[in-house]
Each structure stands twice: as structure tokens, then as C-alpha cells.
Design a protein around this motif. Structure first.
Motif, mmCIF file in Angstrom:
data_model
loop_
_atom_site.group_PDB
_atom_site.id
_atom_site.type_symbol
_atom_site.label_atom_id
_atom_site.label_comp_id
_atom_site.label_asym_id
_atom_site.label_seq_id
_atom_site.Cartn_x
_atom_site.Cartn_y
_atom_site.Cartn_z
ATOM 1 N N PRO A 160 7.958 -2.547 -13.505
ATOM 2 C CA PRO A 160 9.234 -2.711 -13.088
ATOM 3 C C PRO A 160 9.783 -3.938 -13.369
ATOM 4 N N VAL A 161 9.067 -5.153 -13.509
ATOM 5 C CA VAL A 161 9.816 -6.388 -14.187
ATOM 6 C C VAL A 161 10.122 -5.996 -15.666
ATOM 7 N N VAL A 188 20.007 -18.831 -20.063
ATOM 8 C CA VAL A 188 18.753 -18.265 -19.874
ATOM 9 C C VAL A 188 17.737 -19.151 -19.089
ATOM 10 N N LEU A 189 17.522 -19.910 -19.757
ATOM 11 C CA LEU A 189 16.341 -20.969 -19.121
ATOM 12 C C LEU A 189 16.981 -21.631 -17.956
ATOM 13 N N TRP A 213 11.597 -14.483 -12.595
ATOM 14 C CA TRP A 213 11.287 -15.881 -12.983
ATOM 15 C C TRP A 213 9.818 -15.893 -13.427
ATOM 16 N N TYR A 214 8.784 -15.257 -12.911
ATOM 17 C CA TYR A 214 7.485 -15.663 -13.372
ATOM 18 C C TYR A 214 7.069 -15.128 -14.658
ATOM 19 N N PRO A 215 7.192 -13.832 -15.024
ATOM 20 C CA PRO A 215 7.136 -13.379 -16.115
ATOM 21 C C PRO A 215 8.284 -13.280 -17.177
ATOM 22 N N GLY A 216 9.249 -13.654 -16.627
ATOM 23 C CA GLY A 216 10.497 -13.821 -17.494
ATOM 24 C C GLY A 216 10.441 -14.840 -18.301
ATOM 25 N N LEU A 217 9.995 -16.119 -17.981
ATOM 26 C CA LEU A 217 9.906 -17.234 -18.790
ATOM 27 C C LEU A 217 9.259 -16.993 -20.117
#
Length: 356
Positions: A160-161, A188-189, A213-217
């Protein structure tokens, strides 16, 4: 001539297919500890560094995805073709996998009778929520209840992420923001940093935002590498200092961003390295997605069948079954479905449209 990431975006002759396969296998290895020993079990790498092998593999997946999905959007002739490509890649293999786990493995390993299991509303709600990725249910009624870790579908949380990030890419592309990469990546950052510092947000959609946040970076680092591919050098001279920074920061407040940066950069740099005969692996197929979605339930099944075992035994027993299912999934489900849904020939397994 300085090497950049531009060649990685321009062709299919790279190591991405092999890297994804290794990353998917690392997730299987990482999960063997909690599946065999229980939720509190830490694999050796996590105990030493604070990062599990599975977490690092997720960084790899999302960095590659950010790079390739950005390329996929730019190359799509319309947003609809982009959406169709993403649906074709994610859902056919997922639907078959969830259906097999729910309606084949489930009745066999549930403490309920097959009739009661199939008559349970929870069974059907779990199937519907998981195949749609709208409402994940990691358990099935009575399944693996005697295992140290009774979760059935523990790997699904990233999907889902991934879908949300696909939507973000589409929005950024439609708004034309991908044509201003420096401004976009700065915004974005800053936004991701804000999400990381605001865990108490409570409003509709807050959880979905925090999950980026976690996998988005690593995803957005991969996107940045694509958007600025001609300007960012691809070199061990950059990769080594980033690795040193990650090692120094390992147990401090910068542990996650420094590790995400180091792994994301190293992944894309290694993907473009000349590798001789290793490139022949691209002819085989992309089994990484199948390994990812089948490994967790297969590992739980092995424990349910054979009883108490150590992580290494779980890895040895579950790997061949998982790989066989992944091969069948690629050749019989994923690749044929992509060919049909895209109405034409699909590219090689390591191309942009094959993400994640």
C-alpha cells in the motif's frame, strides 16, 4: 568522461533484476528469525547495527522503485497508461498469491474445519482487503496459531505504501513539478522530515501520510537520482564516504537518513556497473516480486508442518518452495498479465516498467 546515472535510465542492460532478486531473498532470510523463534527474535545484523537485513532490502526496493517509477511516468504517453502499467505490475501476481494462501494454505492449516474456515466472514474480508491493498489483514482465522509467529501475510505492508507513492509520482508529474527537480526534491525532503517529527498527527489520512516517511525517503532519493541523472556522479568515490557516514551514524539520530542515503546510492551505482556474464541473468525473468509475496506464508507453512526449528533450517526449507512459486508466478501470471493489460509486448525484466 564522468559516469552518471543517465545510462541506467537509458537502457535495460543493467543489474537491477539481479539486485532485486537478492533483496527479496534478504527479506526471506530476515523474516526467518521471528517466524522461527517468535516476534522478539532479532537477527544478528539487527542486533549489531539496529537495521535488519529486511529493512535494508526495503531501502533497496524503494530506491529502485523511485528511480524506475519516475522514468515510467515520464515515458508514458498519458497518465492512464502509467496507471495501467502500475496495476498490471502489482495486482495480477498479488491476487493469485493472496487467493492461493487464503483458499489453499488457509483451509489446510487452520484449526477450524475447512467448511467453517470458508464460511467465516473474516476469511473473505481478509481476502478482499489483501487483494485490494485497501485494508490489510495479516492473519487468517485459525491459521498458524501454533507457530511462534502466527502472522500469515507479514510482508504485505510495503505494497500500500508503494501504491501511495505511485499516486504521488503521478500528481507531481501532472502538475509539472518533475521538471524542476532541485525545487521538488528540497520540498519533498523537508516534507518527509516534517512527517518524521510529527507522529501525533491525528486526522483522516494521517496514517497514510506518516507511512510515507520510512520507505518514502529511499523512494524519493531514487526519484532524485533519476530526475538529476545527468548531474549526479555514479562512482565509488561517492559511495564509500556515504557508507562511512552511515557506519558512524549507526546508533545516533541520523542513523536512518544516513543509512537510507548510503543504501540508495550504492544500489543505483551497483546497478550500472559492468558485470559481464551476470547480465545473462536478465534473460531468466524477474522473480523478485514472487519471492517477496510468497516467502512469508511459505516460511510459516514450513514451521506449521515440521514444528520447532531454527532460522537457518527455515531458510533452507522455505527457499526452494518460494523460488518455485515465484518462477511460476512470473511465467504463468505476472508476465502474461502485463502483456495483456498493456496490449503489447513488454520489455525485459529489468526495465523501468517492471518496478517495483
Amino acid at each position: 568522461m564522468r559516469q552518471s546515472f543517465a545510462p541506467l535510465a537509458a537502457g535495460q542492460n543493467n543489474n537491477l533484476n539481479l539486485i532485486r532478486l537478492i533483496a527479496a531473498s534478504c527479506v526471506l532470510v530476515s523474516h526467518a528469525w521471528p517466524i522461527s523463534l517468535g516476534p522478539g527474535a532479532l537477527e544478528p545484523l539487527e542486533a549489531a547495527t539496529g537495521f535488519s537485513l529486511g529493512a535494508l532490502a526495503v531501502f533497496v526496493f524503494f530506491a529502485i522503485s523511485g528511480f524506475l517509477i519516475s522514468a515510467s511516468f515520464e515515458r508514458s504517453s498519458s497518465p492512464w497508461r502509467y496507471v495501467r502499467a502500475r496495476v498490471a505490475r502489482i495486482y495480477p501476481g498479488l491476487i493469485v498469491s493472496i487467493s492461493l494462501v487464503t483458499f489453499v494454505i488457509g483451509p489446510i492449516f487452520s484449526r477450524l474445519s475447512p467448511a467453517d474456515y470458508l464460511a467465516s466472514v473474516e476469511t473473505w474480508l481478509a481476502w478482499l482487503g489483501n487483494v485490494s491493498l485497501v485494508r490489510l489483514d495479516y492473519h487468517l482465522p485459525g491459521v498458524f496459531e501454533g507457530n511462534p509467529y502466527p502472522t500469515v501475510q507479514g510482508s504485505l505492508w510495503t505494497l500500500p505504501v508503494e501504491i501511495r507513492l505511485y499516486v504521488v509520482v503521478a500528481l507531481l508529474g501532472v502538475l509539472g513539478l518533475m521538471r524542476r527537480p532541485l525545487l521538488l526534491m528540497t520540498a519533498v525532503l523537508v516534507g518527509l522530515a516534517g512527517l518524521s517529527q510529527a507522529p501525533a498527527f491525528d486526522f483522516p489520512g494521517a496514517y497514510a501520510l506518516r507511512s510515507l516517511w520510512y520507505p518514502g525517503l529511499p523512494f524519493f532519493l531514487g526519484m532524485g537520482a533519476y530526475l538529476m541523472r545527468a548531474r549526479i556522479p555514479a562512482s565509488p568515490v561517492v559511495a564509500l564516504p556515504l557508507a562511512v557516514l552511515a557506519a558512524i551514524s549507526m546508533h545516533g539520530p541520523l542513523a536512518y537518513p544516513s543509512m537510507a542515503l548510503a543504501v540508495s546510492y550504492a544500489t543505483l551505482w551497483l546497478a550500472g556497473l559492468p558485470s559481464g556474464r551476470l547480465r545473462e541473468f536478465n534473460r531468466v525473468g524477474d522473480y523478485s516480486y514472487g519471492i517477496y509475496i510468497y516467502a512469508f506464508p511459505v516460511q510459516g507453512m514450513v514451521v506449521a508442518l515440521l514444528g520447532e526449528m531454527g532460522p537457518l533450517s527455515n531458510i533452507a526449507l522455505a527457499t526452494p518452495i518460494t523460488v518455485a512459486l515465484a518462477m511460476l508466478s512470473w511465467h504463468w501470471v505476472e508476465r502474461p498479465a502485463m502483456k495483456i493489460l498493456r496490449r503489447g509486448q513488454i520489455p525485459q525484466a529489468n526495465s523501468a516498467s517492471q518496478a517495483p
